[in-house]
Design a protein around this motif. Structure first.
Motif, PDB file in Angstrom:
ATOM      1  N   LEU A  20     104.594  32.873  63.675  1.00  0.00           N
ATOM      2  CA  LEU A  20     103.334  33.432  62.843  1.00  0.00           C
ATOM      3  C   LEU A  20     102.400  32.421  62.429  1.00  0.00           C
ATOM      4  N   ILE A  21     103.013  31.342  62.362  1.00  0.00           N
ATOM      5  CA  ILE A  21     101.913  30.179  61.908  1.00  0.00           C
ATOM      6  C   ILE A  21     101.010  29.794  63.184  1.00  0.00           C
ATOM      7  N   THR A  22     101.701  30.021  64.329  1.00  0.00           N
ATOM      8  CA  THR A  22     100.779  29.687  65.705  1.00  0.00           C
ATOM      9  C   THR A  22      99.854  30.761  65.719  1.00  0.00           C
ATOM     10  N   ALA A  23     100.189  32.040  65.413  1.00  0.00           N
ATOM     11  CA  ALA A  23      99.611  33.176  65.726  1.00  0.00           C
ATOM     12  C   ALA A  23      98.167  32.775  64.778  1.00  0.00           C
ATOM     13  N   GLY A  24      98.428  32.503  63.703  1.00  0.00           N
ATOM     14  CA  GLY A  24      97.022  32.327  62.775  1.00  0.00           C
ATOM     15  C   GLY A  24      96.108  31.534  63.251  1.00  0.00           C
ATOM     16  N   PHE A  25      96.454  30.624  64.189  1.00  0.00           N
ATOM     17  CA  PHE A  25      95.279  29.923  64.724  1.00  0.00           C
ATOM     18  C   PHE A  25      94.575  30.597  65.968  1.00  0.00           C
ATOM     19  N   PHE A  26      95.120  31.794  66.133  1.00  0.00           N
ATOM     20  CA  PHE A  26      94.363  32.428  67.506  1.00  0.00           C
ATOM     21  C   PHE A  26      93.761  33.774  66.832  1.00  0.00           C
ATOM     22  N   PHE A  27      94.019  34.242  65.867  1.00  0.00           N
ATOM     23  CA  PHE A  27      93.292  35.473  65.199  1.00  0.00           C
ATOM     24  C   PHE A  27      92.321  35.219  64.270  1.00  0.00           C
ATOM     25  N   PRO A  28      91.317  35.531  64.364  1.00  0.00           N
ATOM     26  CA  PRO A  28      90.134  35.222  63.451  1.00  0.00           C
ATOM     27  C   PRO A  28      90.497  35.793  61.978  1.00  0.00           C
ATOM     28  N   ALA A  29      90.068  34.999  60.929  1.00  0.00           N
ATOM     29  CA  ALA A  29      90.286  35.391  59.935  1.00  0.00           C
ATOM     30  C   ALA A  29      89.337  36.455  59.256  1.00  0.00           C
ATOM     31  N   LYS A  30      89.961  37.591  58.551  1.00  0.00           N
ATOM     32  CA  LYS A  30      89.176  38.717  58.072  1.00  0.00           C
ATOM     33  C   LYS A  30      88.361  38.309  56.967  1.00  0.00           C
ATOM     34  N   GLN A  31      88.728  37.308  56.317  1.00  0.00           N
ATOM     35  CA  GLN A  31      87.715  36.906  54.960  1.00  0.00           C
ATOM     36  C   GLN A  31      87.843  35.243  55.125  1.00  0.00           C
ATOM     37  N   PRO A  32      86.922  34.948  54.588  1.00  0.00           N
ATOM     38  CA  PRO A  32      86.770  33.346  54.459  1.00  0.00           C
ATOM     39  C   PRO A  32      87.731  32.791  53.706  1.00  0.00           C
ATOM     40  N   ILE A  33      88.557  31.711  53.984  1.00  0.00           N
ATOM     41  CA  ILE A  33      89.696  31.258  53.206  1.00  0.00           C
ATOM     42  C   ILE A  33      89.633  29.650  53.342  1.00  0.00           C
ATOM     43  N   SER A  34      89.771  28.796  52.314  1.00  0.00           N
ATOM     44  CA  SER A  34      89.695  27.297  52.482  1.00  0.00           C
ATOM     45  C   SER A  34      91.009  26.667  51.509  1.00  0.00           C
ATOM     46  N   PHE A  35      91.614  25.701  52.007  1.00  0.00           N
ATOM     47  CA  PHE A  35      92.601  25.292  51.325  1.00  0.00           C
ATOM     48  C   PHE A  35      92.016  23.805  50.804  1.00  0.00           C
ATOM     49  N   LEU A  36      90.932  23.640  50.987  1.00  0.00           N
ATOM     50  CA  LEU A  36      90.327  22.267  50.105  1.00  0.00           C
ATOM     51  C   LEU A  36      89.966  22.382  48.817  1.00  0.00           C
ATOM     52  N   PRO A  37      90.078  21.419  47.992  1.00  0.00           N
ATOM     53  CA  PRO A  37      89.766  21.688  46.539  1.00  0.00           C
ATOM     54  C   PRO A  37      88.606  22.019  46.109  1.00  0.00           C
ATOM     55  N   ALA A  38      88.277  22.693  45.200  1.00  0.00           N
ATOM     56  CA  ALA A  38      86.910  23.085  44.899  1.00  0.00           C
ATOM     57  C   ALA A  38      86.902  23.017  43.382  1.00  0.00           C
ATOM     58  N   SER A  39      85.437  23.274  42.655  1.00  0.00           N
ATOM     59  CA  SER A  39      85.234  23.103  41.169  1.00  0.00           C
ATOM     60  C   SER A  39      86.109  23.916  40.361  1.00  0.00           C
ATOM     61  N   ASP A  40      86.556  25.201  40.800  1.00  0.00           N
ATOM     62  CA  ASP A  40      87.069  26.119  40.035  1.00  0.00           C
ATOM     63  C   ASP A  40      88.783  25.956  40.266  1.00  0.00           C
ATOM     64  N   ASN A  41      89.123  25.340  41.055  1.00  0.00           N
ATOM     65  CA  ASN A  41      90.614  25.222  41.036  1.00  0.00           C
ATOM     66  C   ASN A  41      91.164  24.698  39.899  1.00  0.00           C
ATOM     67  N   THR A  42      90.702  23.824  39.299  1.00  0.00           N
ATOM     68  CA  THR A  42      91.562  23.375  37.980  1.00  0.00           C
ATOM     69  C   THR A  42      91.876  24.710  37.037  1.00  0.00           C
ATOM     70  N   MET A  43      90.912  25.355  36.878  1.00  0.00           N
ATOM     71  CA  MET A  43      91.131  26.844  35.879  1.00  0.00           C
ATOM     72  C   MET A  43      92.164  27.629  36.700  1.00  0.00           C
ATOM     73  N   SER A  44      92.248  27.638  37.732  1.00  0.00           N
ATOM     74  CA  SER A  44      93.151  28.591  38.424  1.00  0.00           C
ATOM     75  C   SER A  44      94.657  27.954  38.243  1.00  0.00           C
ATOM     76  N   ILE A  45      94.882  26.510  38.400  1.00  0.00           N
ATOM     77  CA  ILE A  45      96.122  25.659  38.330  1.00  0.00           C
ATOM     78  C   ILE A  45      96.677  25.832  37.142  1.00  0.00           C
ATOM     79  N   PHE A  46      95.917  25.719  35.992  1.00  0.00           N
ATOM     80  CA  PHE A  46      96.322  25.836  34.483  1.00  0.00           C
ATOM     81  C   PHE A  46      96.272  27.211  33.932  1.00  0.00           C
ATOM     82  N   SER A  47      96.276  28.150  34.694  1.00  0.00           N
ATOM     83  CA  SER A  47      96.083  29.286  34.093  1.00  0.00           C
ATOM     84  C   SER A  47      97.787  30.227  34.063  1.00  0.00           C
ATOM     85  N   GLY A  48      97.639  31.141  33.261  1.00  0.00           N
ATOM     86  CA  GLY A  48      98.944  31.800  33.324  1.00  0.00           C
ATOM     87  C   GLY A  48      99.398  32.682  34.433  1.00  0.00           C
TER      88      GLY A  48
END
Length: 255
Positions: free
Chosen positions: A196-224
């Motif tokens: 499953l992990i390997t297949a994820g590299f060969f299929f194009p993402a249906k929506q943009p997603i990034s695992f890099l930190p962003a400015s709004d991540n702090t609110m998400s991490i400290f949320s309920g």
């Protein structure tokens, strides 16, 4: 006659005129016989059990509940990192406890000794009634749902009952067969995850997603929502406390 004489010396002809040879052999025999070693499992099977306990239903099903409230890829990644650190700390603590308190009983024994027997009883009761039964039921239900979703035949409930009894049948009898089944099933699970992990590299993402930190991540991490999602992650990592007990003399531990 010395009071500290051994049984062999007391039963010798020097102390008695006539001694039955049978009685002499009984006196010379050790009082405690070493019991033959019980059934044990190998290192590979022990690792397979731990991996199978941790990589369970929570990993395959909980992500859908997490992405409902958390849309950040970095926050989702931090969920599993924090859960992994907490599980590692718990495993290390239980490893130290098992070395300091080498007795059968596992979590019940640890909590009874370091806190109170009532707390140990509560933990043992919950493990016996819900802690082990519920994950098995959830895993069987997930199998039934996925099987029907992929092949379109059968009943999820019926398949859940069947898979539980099939797996139990392998472990009821010979330990070697049960160990081989455990190793094979864990290997298949790891191969499927790798696929499953390997297949994820060969299929194009249906929506943009990034695992890099962003400015709004702090609110998400400290949320309920992050705290609630962390409960699902901790459930997925809950297998770390299943094999922390040192084995007894018979080689069979609870864990």
């Amino acid at each position: 006659m010395h009071s500290n004489a051994t049984s062999k010396e007391l039963a010798s002809p020097r102390n008695f005129g006539i001694v039955d040879p049978t009685m002499t052999k009984i006196a010379e025999a050790p009082s405690l016989k070493t019991s033959p070693p019980g059934r044990t499992i190998g290192f590979v099977t022990a690792c397979s059990i731990v991996i199978a306990n941790i990589i369970g239903t929570g990993i395959f099903t909980s992500l859908g509940f997490q992405v409902q409230e958390i849309q950040s890829g970095f926050a989702l990644l931090m969920l599993w990192i924090i859960g992994g650190i907490a599980a590692l700390c718990g495993a290390l603590c239980y490893g130290e406890l098992s070395a300091a308190l080498p007795r059968s009983g596992g979590e019940y024994h640890f909590l009874s000794q370091i806190y109170h027997p009532a707390l140990g009883f509560m933990a043992g009761f919950v493990s016996a009634t819900v802690g082990f039964a519920a994950p098995i039921a959830l895993a069987a239900m997930a199998f039934g749902k996925y099987f029907v979703g992929v092949f379109g035949v059968g009943s999820p409930v019926a398949l859940s009952f069947v898979i539980v009894w099939v797996v139990a049948a392998f472990h009821f009898g010979n330990l070697r067969i049960g160990s081989a089944f455990q190793n094979l099933s864990t290997l298949v699970k790891l191969l499927l995850i790798g696929t499953l992990i390997t297949a994820g590299f060969f299929f194009p993402a249906k929506q943009p997603i990034s695992f890099l930190p962003a400015s709004d991540n702090t609110m998400s991490i400290f949320s309920g929502s992050f705290a609630i999602a962390l409960v699902f992650v901790m459930y997925s990592y809950s297998g770390w406390n299943r094999r922390t007990e040192r084995p007894t003399r018979s080689g069979i531990g609870r864990g």
